[in-house]
Every structure is written in structure tokens, then in C-alpha cells.
Design an enzyme around this catalytic site. Structure first.
Site, short mmCIF file in Angstrom:
data_model
loop_
_atom_site.label_atom_id
_atom_site.label_comp_id
_atom_site.label_asym_id
_atom_site.label_seq_id
_atom_site.Cartn_x
_atom_site.Cartn_y
_atom_site.Cartn_z
N GLU A 59 40.23 105.83 -28.76
CA GLU A 59 38.91 105.67 -28.18
C GLU A 59 38.20 107.01 -28.07
OE1 GLU A 59 36.94 103.33 -24.37
OE2 GLU A 59 39.04 103.01 -24.90
N GLY A 70 36.55 97.64 -29.12
CA GLY A 70 37.35 97.77 -30.33
C GLY A 70 37.85 96.42 -30.82
N ASN A 109 36.15 96.21 -21.69
CA ASN A 109 37.06 95.99 -20.58
C ASN A 109 36.37 96.27 -19.24
OD1 ASN A 109 39.29 95.23 -22.16
ND2 ASN A 109 39.80 97.37 -22.54
N HIS A 134 32.21 101.91 -34.08
CA HIS A 134 33.62 101.73 -34.41
C HIS A 134 33.82 101.79 -35.91
CE1 HIS A 134 35.32 100.38 -30.48
NE2 HIS A 134 34.05 100.10 -30.26
N CYS A 180 31.49 99.41 -22.87
CA CYS A 180 32.94 99.28 -22.66
C CYS A 180 33.22 97.83 -22.31
CB CYS A 180 33.42 100.21 -21.55
SG CYS A 180 35.20 100.05 -21.23
N CYS A 208 41.06 98.18 -25.64
CA CYS A 208 39.66 98.55 -25.85
C CYS A 208 38.91 97.27 -26.20
CB CYS A 208 39.53 99.59 -26.96
SG CYS A 208 37.81 100.03 -27.33
N GLY A 209 38.08 96.79 -25.28
CA GLY A 209 37.38 95.55 -25.49
C GLY A 209 36.39 95.60 -26.63
#
Length: 269
Positions: free
Chosen positions: A200, A212, A76, A151, A74, A209-210
Site C-alpha cells: 500500500e 486493492g 477498509n 492501483h 480507503c 486493502c479494500g
């Protein structure tokens, strides 16, 4: 047993952070993570973050989505962990070791190298991940990339026009993706600016979404659509994503602490 927590967010993607690096806490399972993340009866968050000691890095970060499932990475949350740690550090995650460094109002994160092979995403069967010969209800020919977690990226004329709350869960759970997938719909504004929305995996629509942003930027760079450093604008704000000559991704953006509190473990266990 009373346990302290820190509520944090990165561009509105919010976390409950439990720091077990010095004082251990009991094991976290799916039910407990889901109970803490519940916005009506728990503390409320997109992800529950657990910081633990590590033999391979300065500390370990584990990530549990809103549905209680544990995931690999993740972006973020990585910035939030950097802010909480307060200095540059290596961080062990299930998706690999990353490197974080606090900045003024946020953090910069070396997210490592992306993976494009279909087995690394993973997909159920082999295909070219740069332009995949698949589609769902008007979204087609996406790319796929693993940046610590999987992703799929669609380029569209207007990301706001896509009913991502409807089509996102369909794509997330498609049999093509045996470990499910994070779904990104992006609009290339110009060679230095991408607009992005993300469904997500295990969390649904999020303000940011970091990973992403990293996946989308790298896929656009791979296709030659943008420069090697871009601004990615999500509903919650902007991230700067660079992909250098060593093929490593660097993400820079804000993170904030909202408040601190504590809870009785037995109330949620």
C-alpha cells in the site's frame, strides 16, 4: 487539549479514528499524523482517519497513511466509518462521494465507478491500462485502475512467492506513477475466488486493502477472468466484491472496534 479516539480495524488493517463532526479539533499535518501512527511512540495504526462535517454528504472522511501523507480513499476505513456511524450514509472523500451501510459484523460500501483512462490513474504517459507494456523484475503486463486511489495489478501463479516487500516500494515510486501507486499481486484461484497481497502506497505491506481488492477484482472482471462477483482473500481475511450493470463497485466485509481512548494533543503536535 485532550482528544478522544477510537481504534478500529478491517481484516487487520487498523485505524485510529478521530471524530470531529461535533467537536472540532486542530488541523492535522503530516508530522502529527505520522506521530500518532507510530507503533512504538504513538497510538499505532496503518491509517489515521478523521471524520468531519460535510456540506456535500452526511460527513467527510479524510485518510492519512502511516507515513503521514494524505490519500484519497480507503475501503477498509470506509467500513469502519460505517460501523462507527451506525446507519447508512453518504461520505465525502478526496476520491469522490461513496455510500456506506452497516451490516451484521461489518459494512457494505458503494465505492462508485472505476476509472481506466491513463490520465485518471494517473500515468506519466499514455498506454493501454488493461495490459500495460511494462514490467519490473519478473512482474510484467499489469493493469491499472483508479477506484478513488490508484492501483496497479499483477496476476501471478503464486502471490505468496512474490517478494512484495522488496519490489513493492520500487514500483510504488517508479516515475511512471507521478502520484505513486498501490501495488497488487493476485492469483486467480477460480472464477469466483482471487487471492491477493498488497503493497500500500505510504503504508507498506498490509493485512488487507479494500480498494486493492476492488481494483484487483474489477481488473480481473474487465479481462474476463472471473465472474462479476468474487471473493477476494487477503492475509487478514475475505472481502466480497461485486461490479454491477451500472458499473458501480460494491465491497462487503467485516469491520471491528478494538478499543477507545484519549490523548493529549500537545504530546504529538
Amino acid at each position: 487539549m485532550r482528544v478522544d479516539f477510537t481504534k478500529m480495524h478491517g481484516l487487520g488493517n487498523d485505524f485510529v479514528v478521530l471524530d470531529a463532526r461535533v467537536h472540532p479539533i486542530p488541523a492535522i499535518d503530516t508530522a502529527l499524523a505520522r506521530a500518532l501512527a507510530d507503533r512504538r511512540t504513538g497510538i499505532g495504526c496503518d491509517q489515521l482517519i478523521l471524520l468531519e462535517p460535510s456540506d456535500a454528504a452526511d460527513f467527510r472522511m479524510r485518510i492519512f497513511n502511516h507515513d503521514g501523507g494524505e490519500v484519497e480513499a480507503c475501503g477498509n476505513a470506509s467500513r469502519a466509518a460505517a460501523l462507527l456511524h451506525g446507519s447508512a450514509a453518504s461520505v465525502e472523500t478526496s476520491g469522490g462521494t461513496i455510500h456506506v451501510e452497516p451490516t451484521n459484523g461489518g459494512a457494505s460500501v458503494d465505492m462508485g465507478k472505476p476509472r481506466f483512462d491513463w490520465e485518471a490513474i494517473p500515468l506519466a504517459y499514455g498506454m493501454d491500462t488493461a495490459v500495460m507494456p511494462v514490467g519490473w523484475e519478473g512482474l510484467d503486463r499489469p493493469g491499472a485502475v483508479n477506484v478513488g486511489n490508484p492501483h496497479v495489478v499483477f496476476f501471478v501463479e503464486n502471490t505468496d512467492a512474490v517478494p512484495l516487500d522488496v519490489i513493492g516500494p520500487q514500483i510504488e515510486t517508479d516515475p511512471l506513477f507521478p502520484q505513486r501507486i498501490n501495488v497488487n499481486v493476485a492469483t486467480i484461484e477460480n472464477r469466483r475466488h482471487i487471492r491477493l497481497r498488497v503493497w500500500e502506497r505510504g503504508a507498506g505491506l498490509t493485512r488487507a486493502c479494500g480498494t486493492g481488492a476492488c481494483a484487483t477484482a474489477v481488473h480481473a472482471m474487465r479481462r474476463g477472468l472471473v465472474e462479476r462477483e468474487v471473493t477476494v482473500t487477503l492475509p487478514g481475511g475475505d472481502l466480497i466484491i461485486g461490479w454491477d450493470d451500472s458499473e458501480r463497485i460494491r465491497m462487503t466485509g467485516p469491520a471491528s472496534e478494538s478499543y477507545r481512548g484519549s490523548f493529549e494533543w500537545d504530546d504529538f503536535a
